[in-house]
Design an enzyme around this catalytic site. Structure first.
Site, PDB file in Angstrom:
ATOM      1  N   ILE A  58      33.840  60.542 105.713  1.00  0.00           N
ATOM      2  CA  ILE A  58      32.782  61.495 106.028  1.00  0.00           C
ATOM      3  C   ILE A  58      31.455  61.012 105.461  1.00  0.00           C
ATOM      4  O   ILE A  58      31.420  60.340 104.429  1.00  0.00           O
ATOM      5  CB  ILE A  58      33.140  62.908 105.486  1.00  0.00           C
ATOM      6  CG1 ILE A  58      32.252  63.988 106.083  1.00  0.00           C
ATOM      7  CG2 ILE A  58      33.148  62.923 103.962  1.00  0.00           C
ATOM      8  CD1 ILE A  58      32.755  65.403 105.844  1.00  0.00           C
ATOM      9  N   CYS A  59      30.386  61.323 106.172  1.00  0.00           N
ATOM     10  CA  CYS A  59      29.022  61.051 105.681  1.00  0.00           C
ATOM     11  C   CYS A  59      28.199  62.295 105.967  1.00  0.00           C
ATOM     12  O   CYS A  59      28.722  63.402 105.932  1.00  0.00           O
ATOM     13  CB  CYS A  59      28.452  59.781 106.312  1.00  0.00           C
ATOM     14  SG  CYS A  59      28.157  59.877 108.090  1.00  0.00           S
TER      15      CYS A  59
END
Length: 100
Positions: A58-59
């Site tokens: 995830i970012c």
């Protein structure tokens, strides 16, 4: 590359999630229980990433995590990108933590 939504992630039982954002972004808000390995440190910290389970990446919105998931997949990991990233997680009203 595999990809799931934040809603799909939220119902998984104890998933391995790596947040690849920069420290300031991570400290402002992150998904509870994630590992924090900034994108620029992935190569040198590969030994910390479990190789025997799916790894969810995830970012902020999904761009950096897609690149890291692709890299991990190319190195034998079962990597999954989280579409929409932390922004989508927050917009869905899911819980976050702050701090390092």
């Amino acid at each position: 590359m595999k990809e799931i939504t934040v809603t799909e992630l939220s119902v998984l039982d104890a998933p391995v999630v790596i947040d690849v954002r920069e420290p300031g972004e991570y400290e402002a808000a992150h998904v509870p229980g994630v590992m924090h390995i900034p994108m620029g440190e992935i190569v040198e910290r590969m030994g910390e990433i479990p190789a025997d389970v799916p790894v969810h990446v995830i970012c902020a919105v999904g761009g950096r995590s897609a690149q890291v998931a692709e890299y991990l997949s190319g190195h034998g990991h079962d990597a999954v990108n989280i579409a929409g990233g932390t922004k989508a997680w927050q917009q869905a009203g899911l819980p976050t933590e702050q701090g390092a």
